[in-house]
Design an enzyme around this catalytic site. Structure first.
Site, PDB file in Angstrom:
ATOM      1  N   CYS A  44      -5.551   2.855   4.804  1.00 30.10           N
ATOM      2  CA  CYS A  44      -5.975   1.448   4.843  1.00 30.10           C
ATOM      3  C   CYS A  44      -6.503   1.068   6.227  1.00 30.10           C
ATOM      4  O   CYS A  44      -7.357   0.188   6.354  1.00 30.10           O
ATOM      5  CB  CYS A  44      -4.845   0.526   4.428  1.00 30.10           C
ATOM      6  SG  CYS A  44      -3.342   0.713   5.406  1.00 30.10           S
ATOM      7  N   HIS A  86       0.584  -1.970   6.444  1.00 28.91           N
ATOM      8  CA  HIS A  86      -0.665  -2.055   5.684  1.00 28.91           C
ATOM      9  C   HIS A  86      -1.682  -2.887   6.457  1.00 28.91           C
ATOM     10  O   HIS A  86      -1.329  -3.857   7.120  1.00 28.91           O
ATOM     11  CB  HIS A  86      -0.381  -2.708   4.329  1.00 28.91           C
ATOM     12  CG  HIS A  86      -1.530  -2.656   3.373  1.00 28.91           C
ATOM     13  ND1 HIS A  86      -2.137  -1.475   2.999  1.00 28.91           N
ATOM     14  CD2 HIS A  86      -2.192  -3.637   2.705  1.00 28.91           C
ATOM     15  CE1 HIS A  86      -3.113  -1.737   2.140  1.00 28.91           C
ATOM     16  NE2 HIS A  86      -3.166  -3.031   1.955  1.00 28.91           N
TER      17      HIS A  86
END
Length: 789
Positions: A317, A749
């Site tokens: 990510c 994330h």
């Protein structure tokens, strides 16, 4: 068949060393599931989509191809969704992507006329049958690195377990009803296996967890192992045992004996809490992390050119968020999309285009910007996998080539450096230049004389001055209310918590404000003194990248994430940050720093750290090396370094301050900042290889770098690199935000929000949708575009 026989010399039987591509086109994101299927060149074993295979025939003359076509099987609607038991993707027990199963069909094609032959067929020449069978049965090069994505590392046996000394205190631990010995916490409790103390765990980034009492106890006592109460069951291997010196979850093969010491019968205990790994798995499963992801809001998907998602390859990510923003800049769009076709890049590429950065950047650019892979057929983004781009950009980097989570800022800096070097022969085409700007540092010593140090950079890394918070009254009232009720922040709803709000303008002002340099050697005074350093920009880039230093080191080099909001306006003006260069009446400091001063700038081991390590039984020389290689950060850091370098072949060699081997990619990153190579190596050596610490080391040791950096007597006397930098006015408009959720930059994330066509869009891996509430105050890296005029 005769046509095939006449071309048998162009067919190869793959050897074990061959890289076989059969899952994705090397110049597009076509797969066997695409409408035209995939064509595998039976000579080079590269794969091509239907629209591109003719280009390969024109370039190589290779005529024989294996055509692979996949069609979905029908799947029962009541197919059960398996709950993952392993932090992994694409392996048994890992995450079920709920993808349909596919049927695969094969045929042989001969170009240029696309003559087709069935496969399998006994009529085919034996060489072709063997070659095709080998390709079909081989593990594709695209998948070899993918299979292990996200698989958590197995726990290792702690080196402290077998020699653990337990204090005979007579403490007997009850099977339930536990409470922290230093606060009222009744969850996330850890039993120290040396003295039997029950204490709460670390405080999490979002306020949950404990109050750090267990780790504080370790710092006071150095008792190394603790087990999480609530995870102890008859399956002792599943219990969560943590080693503070090793800074990891570990196995304790003597855990039954260690628990029995405190009267604990593990066979009858029930599991009441998640282990650390299970909690990580749960977070990755739910992905329900505050408003950065705009959770709870119905995401309206958006499709078309510039709105293509990127498939998460495991923990990629950080790459996805970064590249989505980068490919929203005119410089990268122009270089790798509008002014360079796929065919042009392929014709320029070497024999294997999967190893060519220019080809893979062009492939990624066309994949993201063409709209070909963002069609609202299923009303959800499938996204494209940036696998080949990741493999080629990260090939020489130990961390980025792994499947571990990385820092998005580190990746941006590394990527910019790679792109700059790839375009070194055509600097006018280099899109990374649009991020570059000059930084000038002025050092004023008490003699009244000055020095000017210049370097190039492509980010402004900003400290967050919490004392400049605009809501101090609210904060004070909140803290009083919290103390009055005896509450902790993890006992409160997130929207009840008051966090500091710091204006971005205060962060920018802090960057250019003057600071003192202690123990500075003045060549005018011929001695050490306190100097004043001020910083400014010699040029303003096309795109200004601001990094918010939310991750700071507390006392003892304990990392902490600042829980703070940054008030970021849509438009900023940094005109006041332009440096003025040598002023009338200023006199430059004389050149030259004595050798003994340079010697004193070399890192020296902190004797307190060394003494503590020696008292634990470690070799004195080894302890000195550990302290030096971790920048004297602390006992825990030095011990971790020592334990992981005990088997180094040069561990017993005398300490040498010669520049030793450091990671070349880290050196390259510092070179992209404008530092000289020997200074970069010296700083990395002193900082244990950490780029951010190395940068701080250079700034805090100006005598070690002043002779290597550009020192100009006039602001107009710029280096060729600086004179080529873009420049313009100081007004900028916010267009991109990379936000981070997690305890550190190496876990959690990353998500990107980008202003496109007058509206904010969220890019969350493969999901792309209209943003209703972009988290402008929660960014980690902000991207601004200069406003002309």
């Amino acid at each position: 068949m005769e046509l095939l026989r006449s071309n048998l010399s162009r067919v190869q039987i793959p050897e074990p060393t061959h890289r076989i591509y059969k899952h994705e086109c090397c110049i597009s994101f076509d797969t066997p599931r695409s409408e035209g299927g995939l064509f595998v060149d039976m000579n080079s074993f590269l794969a091509f989509g239907k629209d591109y295979v003719s280009w390969n025939y024109e370039k190589t003359g290779n005529p024989v191809y294996l055509h692979i076509k996949q069609t979905p099987k029908s799947v029962p609607e009541d197919r059960p969704l398996k709950k993952p038991t392993l932090l992994a993707i694409g392996v048994d027990g890992g995450f079920d992507n709920n993808e349909p199963e596919y049927e695969e069909s094969y045929s042989i094609f001969i170009l240029p006329d696309f003559v087709s032959l069935p496969f399998p067929s006994v009529e085919l020449p034996e060489k072709v049958r063997i070659a095709v069978d080998t390709v079909v049965n081989a593990v594709g090069a695209e998948r070899k690195e993918q299979v292990a994505a996200w698989t958590a590392e197995k726990k290792q046996v702690s080196q402290h377990a077998l020699t653990l000394q337990q204090i005979k205190s007579g403490i007997v631990i009850s099977p339930s009803g536990w409470k922290c010995a230093k606060c009222d916490k009744t969850e996330n409790l850890w039993l120290n296996l040396t003295d039997g103390m029950i204490l709460c765990g670390r405080k999490n980034w979002d306020g949950t967890g404990g109050n750090n009492h267990a780790v504080e106890h370790y710092k006071e006592t150095a008792y190394p192992l603790a087990v999480k109460l609530g995870t102890i069951t008859a399956d002792l291997e599943a219990a969560d045992v943590y080693s503070y010196p090793e800074d990891d979850s570990v196995l304790d093969p003597l855990l039954a004996e260690h628990l029995a010491h405190f009267g604990i019968d593990f066979s009858s205990m029930q599991k009441t809490e998640m282990t650390t790994a299970e909690r990580e798995l749960d977070q990755n499963t739910t992905f329900d992390w505050n408003r950065i992801q705009e959770s709870g809001k119905e995401l309206v998907p958006v499709f078309g050119p510039g709105y293509t998602g990127l498939v998460n390859l495991g923990n990629s990510c950080y790459l996805a968020a970064t590249m989505q923003v980068v490919f929203s800049t005119h410089s990268f769009i122009s270089r790798y999309f509008s002014h360079q076709s796929l065919k042009m890049a392929f014709e320029m590429a070497p024999a294997d285009p999967t190893l060519d950065l220019n080809m893979q950047l062009t492939k990624l650019g066309h994949g993201l910007l063409s709209g070909k892979y963002s069609i609202p057929a299923t009303q959800s983004q499938e996204g494209i996998p940036p696998r080949m781009f990741k493999n080629v950009i990260a090939a020489s980097h130990a961390e980025f080539s792994s499947m571990r989570q990385q820092d998005a800022l580190d990746f941006f800096l590394y990527m910019v450096g790679k792109v700059e070097r790839a375009n070194s022969t055509t600097p006018d085409l280099d899109p990374s230049r649009s991020f570059k700007f000059g930084i000038e540092e002025k050092i004023l010593c008490p003699s009244g004389k000055v020095s000017y140090n210049k370097r190039d950079d492509c980010i402004l890394s900003l400290n967050i001055p919490l004392h400049e918070a605009t809501n101090k009254d609210e904060l004070e009232a909140f803290n009083k209310q919290k103390a009055g009720k005896g509450l902790e922040e993890n006992d409160m709803a997130s929207d009840e918590i008051v966090r500091p709000r710091v204006p971005l303008e205060a962060c920018l002002a802090n960057f250019v404000s003057s600071e003192q340099i202690e123990d500075y050697y003045s060549s005018a005074l011929k001695g050490r003194t306190t100097a004043i350093k001020t910083t400014g920009l010699t040029s303003f880039p096309d795109y200004l990248v601001l990094h918010m230093r939310k991750f700071v080191m507390e006392e003892g080099w304990v990392p902490k994430k600042l829980d703070v909001y940054i008030d970021v306006p849509d438009v900023i003006d940094i005109s006041h940050m332009r440096s003025k260069g040598l002023q009338p009446g200023e006199e430059l400091l004389p050149d030259g720093v004595p050798e003994e001063v340079m010697e004193s700038a070399k890192p020296v081991a902190n004797e307190e750290i060394v003494a503590q390590l020696v008292s634990m039984g470690f070799n004195q020389l080894h302890c000195q090396k550990a302290a030096i290689n971790t920048s004297n950060a602390g006992v825990e850091e030095a011990m971790n370094w020592l334990l992981s370098h005990m088997d180094d072949p040069d561990i017993d060699a005398p300490i040498s301050h010669q520049t030793s081997d450091v990671d070349q990619s880290s050196v390259d990153t510092l070179l992209s900042f404008g530092f000289a190579e020997d200074v970069a190596r010296k700083a990395l050596k002193a900082s244990g290889g950490d780029i951010e610490k190395a940068t701080d080391w250079i700034f805090n040791n100006p005598n070690a770098s002043v002779s290597d950096m550009d020192v100009s007597s006039s602001n107009s006397a710029q280096t060729p690199a600086q004179s080529a930098l873009p420049d313009g006015g100081g007004k900028y408009k916010l267009f991109g935000i990379v936000s981070h959720m997690g305890t550190s930059v190496h876990c959690g994330h990353y998500v990107a929000h980008i202003l496109k066509e007058g509206r904010w869009v969220i890019f969350n891996d493969s999901k792309v949708g209209i943003s209703t509430d972009p988290p402008k105050d929660m960014g980690y890296v902000y991207f601004f575009q200069r406003i002309d005029g």
